[in-house]
Enzyme design. Structure first.
Site, PDB file in Angstrom:
ATOM      1  N   CYS A 110       0.845  -1.191   0.000  1.00 30.75           N
ATOM      2  CA  CYS A 110       0.000   0.000   0.000  1.00 30.75           C
ATOM      3  C   CYS A 110       0.882   1.244   0.000  1.00 30.75           C
ATOM      4  CB  CYS A 110      -0.943   0.020   1.202  1.00 30.75           C
ATOM      5  SG  CYS A 110      -0.092   0.190   2.785  1.00 30.75           S
ATOM      6  N   CYS A 133       3.581   1.690   2.606  1.00 32.54           N
ATOM      7  CA  CYS A 133       4.860   1.027   2.319  1.00 32.54           C
ATOM      8  C   CYS A 133       5.756   1.943   1.486  1.00 32.54           C
ATOM      9  CB  CYS A 133       4.626  -0.274   1.553  1.00 32.54           C
ATOM     10  SG  CYS A 133       3.609  -1.483   2.414  1.00 32.54           S
ATOM     11  N   ASP A 164       6.755  27.520 -32.285  1.00 34.00           N
ATOM     12  CA  ASP A 164       7.920  27.860 -33.087  1.00 34.00           C
ATOM     13  C   ASP A 164       7.630  27.372 -34.509  1.00 34.00           C
ATOM     14  OD1 ASP A 164      10.646  28.453 -33.791  1.00 34.00           O
ATOM     15  OD2 ASP A 164      11.046  26.306 -33.652  1.00 34.00           O
TER      16      ASP A 164
END
Length: 754
Positions: free
Chosen positions: A22, A25, A437
């Site tokens: 989870c 952890c 650009d």
């Protein structure tokens, strides 16, 4: 000084971390790694990886030791190495758990089966002449169920209990599962010994079995989520045939050096980035750039490593090897992006940090309430408290963001979109203005022959014999033969346009800078003086231009193109108009942007006339064109838009765009551009097609929607599920099933990202 620089240098490393269940952890591993001096680490729960920036003197063994010390297993991942997200151990554990859990659940839930099972045990005792204890039937059945559930709770769940013990002071999902299963199992032992009515052996076993099943299915789903990236990592070639000393030699690709000439046969993957030196073929770039149409290549063309040579034998000179190749750069960017966290995940991290302690406290409070305030039996109170423990699911919260990013980054990479900074996802929906650009973004970035005017009949002024020589094919070949000895970009464009296998013989070659090139060319046995250059230079050395030639020169120059005129023996025969071609899909993509209410700007350092012609061709209003813009002017324009409350997306590819890319709220760099631009941008587009811009915006929007959906589900599930369990309305077994399914829902929902 050198020693100081060495110590300050940070090396990126990636580790596979197993055993995490989870988000708590994740926090535990990150906390442990970040406590090391000079180390910065982020952990990806979905990919089960830790991305670490550490000083050179910090060894990988020290990092692994730190992860192991936090209670998890780890190993370093090498370049292009795949990560195993689904192992045989999880499948074996699941099968073992189901073998024992299914009988326990069947006997516990069916009174008829339980009676038959009990009678069978009694008969077995009689046959074996064993003494039956008092209240034997009830105790024997419960004892047998305890024996069947013990392997599941004590052996299959042993890794869960170990992880819970290691993380006692920083509790994780394992602590909830361990506490819930051991509480139910412990009570069942007590109830069996004292012959009480209620036992929860099926609860203890089913909690573990359902958790193991959920994690098994989750790991398979996560493997599917990462399949696009895993496919990308697997496509590089292992061996290559090089030409050394004039002889072919098969070597590992790691031994390939810059400058080596290597052979690529039809159907083979190109070993590394390079330039074609001989042969011609079609190259499938789809897995690297997302281009669906094969690209034709000939001598002088660049090719990308890991792409597929389709139908011709070619020889390539290596220009980049190892970590410097386009393929390595793309995979590194994807993996690096998975190591970062989107801002939207911070809320989930904050909740996860306190989730398990809060749920544990709620479970204890629930037991106290039902037992001492409401007067329920101890067995019923334990059942309700266990339901609270096992229905809670921080896993879904922890997976909500990273698994969606895992899917998006893999799918995006397949389409030529690399999300380098997850924080960009939240900005895409706010963009109001797109600043483009020109060169390399709206255009191909490579000089190309756009128009030609060839007038063979003019050669008749040189005599009847010239009329038969002056074919369109011969005129083009003569131009390419002269320009093949010239390195000017316009000359290279004319050579590419001609596609000649072997130039005509050229003697007395000379170049006049700014004017053109000339030489004697063998035209089918006739040596002629051939001149190619600017209209003014050629006009100075030739007869008056034919009206068709003169008109073409005027038209092409008005369009902002570079014009070269070809003359034989002082007679102009052809005009080549060279320019940077606009991408074929640019107009359609800009139309899509406008339909979404986005304002599109063209911001370029090119001349006003060229900029306006480009803008007109793609559908950008002339009032939104800024030409002859320096890098500082580009920054000023972006800041001006931002001061008006606009959210700006800048798209560029050159060094001169890097500062503007950094200044914009969101930035995209064309993957064909410079490393400086790519390093600055939030998203890199390796597919040269301009529509990839809108594809990237769509992918980012879909990913963000999925993340929000995942987080909403995870929060609603826990907000509704925990109170239902605390009210005694949910059996622990169903709670465990709901918990497993909630994580699976988050993963499968993320797989919908396309």
């Amino acid at each position: 000084m050198a020693e100081t620089d060495r110590k300050l240098a940070l090396e990126p490393r990636t580790f596979q971390v197993t055993g995490m269940t989870c988000n708590a952890c994740v926090n535990s591993v990150e906390r442990s790694l970040n406590s090391m001096p000079g180390v910065s680490a982020t952990v990806n729960f979905a990919a089960e990886t830790a991305h670490v920036l550490a000083p050179a003197e910090v060894t990988s063994k020290e990092i692994i030791k730190k992860i192991v010390g936090a209670g998890y297993s780890a190993k370093e991942i090498g370049d292009n190495e795949t990560i195993a997200l689904h192992s045989k151990k999880s499948a074996i554990a699941l099968i073992f758990a189901l073998i024992f859990t299914i009988p326990v659940m069947l006997f516990s839930m069916s009174m008829d089966l339980q009676m038959n099972f009990g009678n069978w045990i009694v008969e077995a005792f009689k046959v074996l002449n064993l003494e039956l204890p008092t209240n034997s039937f009830h105790q024997l059945v419960n004892g047998a169920l305890l024996i069947l559930s013990a392997p599941v709770v004590l052996i299959v769940a042993l890794p869960i209990h170990r992880a819970a013990l290691r993380n006692f002071f920083h509790p994780t999902m394992d602590n909830l599962i361990s506490l819930g299963s051991l509480t139910a199992f412990g009570w069942s032992i007590y109830a069996t010994l004292y012959d009480l009515d209620t036992v929860y052996t099926e609860v203890a076993a089913s909690i573990v079995a359902l958790v193991v099943l959920g994690r098994y299915l989750e790991s398979r789903a996560k493997r599917s989520a990462s399949s696009a990236l895993q496919e990308l990592l697997k496509i590089s070639t292992k061996e290559v045939t090089v030409k050394r000393g004039g002889l072919p030699l098969l070597i590992p690709v790691e031994q390939l050096e810059i400058g080596d000439i290597f052979v690529v046969n039809p159907g083979q993957r190109i070993a590394t980035d390079g330039i074609v030196v001989s042969g011609a073929s079609s190259i499938d770039n789809s897995l690297i750039t997302g281009e669906s149409v094969p690209v034709e290549v000939a001598p002088g063309d660049r090719v990308i490593g890991a792409t597929v040579n389709q139908n011709g034998r070619i020889e390539v000179r290596a220009t980049r090897v190892g970590k410097e190749t386009e393929f390595a750069r793309i995979t590194a960017m994807v993996i690096s992006a998975q190591g970062e966290k989107a801002p939207i995940q911070r809320m989930a991290d904050r909740i996860s940090a306190i989730f398990v302690p809060v749920v544990t406290t709620l479970a204890i409070a629930t037991f106290v309430f039902w037992r001492f305030t409401n007067g329920e039996s101890i067995a019923r109170s334990i059942e309700i408290a266990v339901a609270v423990l096992v229905i809670a699911c921080p896993c879904a919260l922890g997976l909500a963001t990273p698994v969606a990013l895992l899917v998006a980054s893999g799918r995006g990479a397949q389409r030529g979109i690399v999300i380098r900074k997850p924080s960009a996802l939240e900005t895409t929906r706010k963009v109001t203005d797109i600043v483009l650009d020109k060169t390399g973004t709206l255009t191909s970035g490579q000089m190309k022959v756009i128009h030609t005017t060839i007038v063979p009949e003019v050669a008749s002024v040189l005599g009847n014999s010239w009329a038969t020589i002056a074919t369109e094919k011969m005129i083009i070949e003569s131009a390419a033969s002269i320009e093949s000895q010239n390195s000017h970009p316009i000359a290279e464009a004319i050579v590419r346009f001609a596609k000649i296998e072997k130039p005509l013989t050229v003697t007395d070659f000379q170049i006049t800078p700014g004017a053109g090139a000339a030489g004697r060319v063998n035209l089918g046995g006739t040596n002629a003086i051939v001149l190619i250059g600017s209209p003014a230079a050629v006009a100075h050395s030739s007869m008056a231009f034919h009206p068709k030639i003169a008109k073409s020169i005027a038209d092409f120059e008005a369009a902002g193109l570079s014009v070269s005129v070809l003359a034989w023996e002082g007679v102009a025969l052809a005009v080549f108009a060279v320019g940077d071609s606009i991408k074929p899909d640019a107009q359609a993509a800009i139309s899509v942007m406008a339909s979404r209410g986005l304002t599109v700007w063209l911001l370029t350092g090119d001349h006003v006339e060229v900029a306006l012609n480009t803008a007109h061709s793609v559908g950008i209003h002339e009032n939104h064109v800024v030409a002859e813009a320096s890098p500082d002017a580009k920054i000023d324009h972006i800041k001006k838009l931002q001061s008006e409350g606009k959210q700006v997306l800048m798209i560029g590819d050159g060094v001169n765009d890097a500062a503007a890319l950094a200044a914009a709220d969101l930035s995209m760099a064309m993957g064909t551009g410079t490393d400086t631009a790519i390093a600055t941008a939030d998203i890199t587009l390796t597919n040269p097609a301009f529509k990839t811009v809108t594809d990237a915006l769509d992918l980012a929007s879909k990913t963000l929607s999925t993340i929000k959906g995942n987080l909403t589900w995870a929060l609603i599930y826990n907000v509704i599920g925990i109170p239902i369990a605390a009210l005694g309305l949910l059996h622990p077994m169903y709670g465990a099933a709901a918990m497993a399914l909630s994580s699976l829902f988050v993963v499968t929902n993320s797989l919908r990202i396309k």
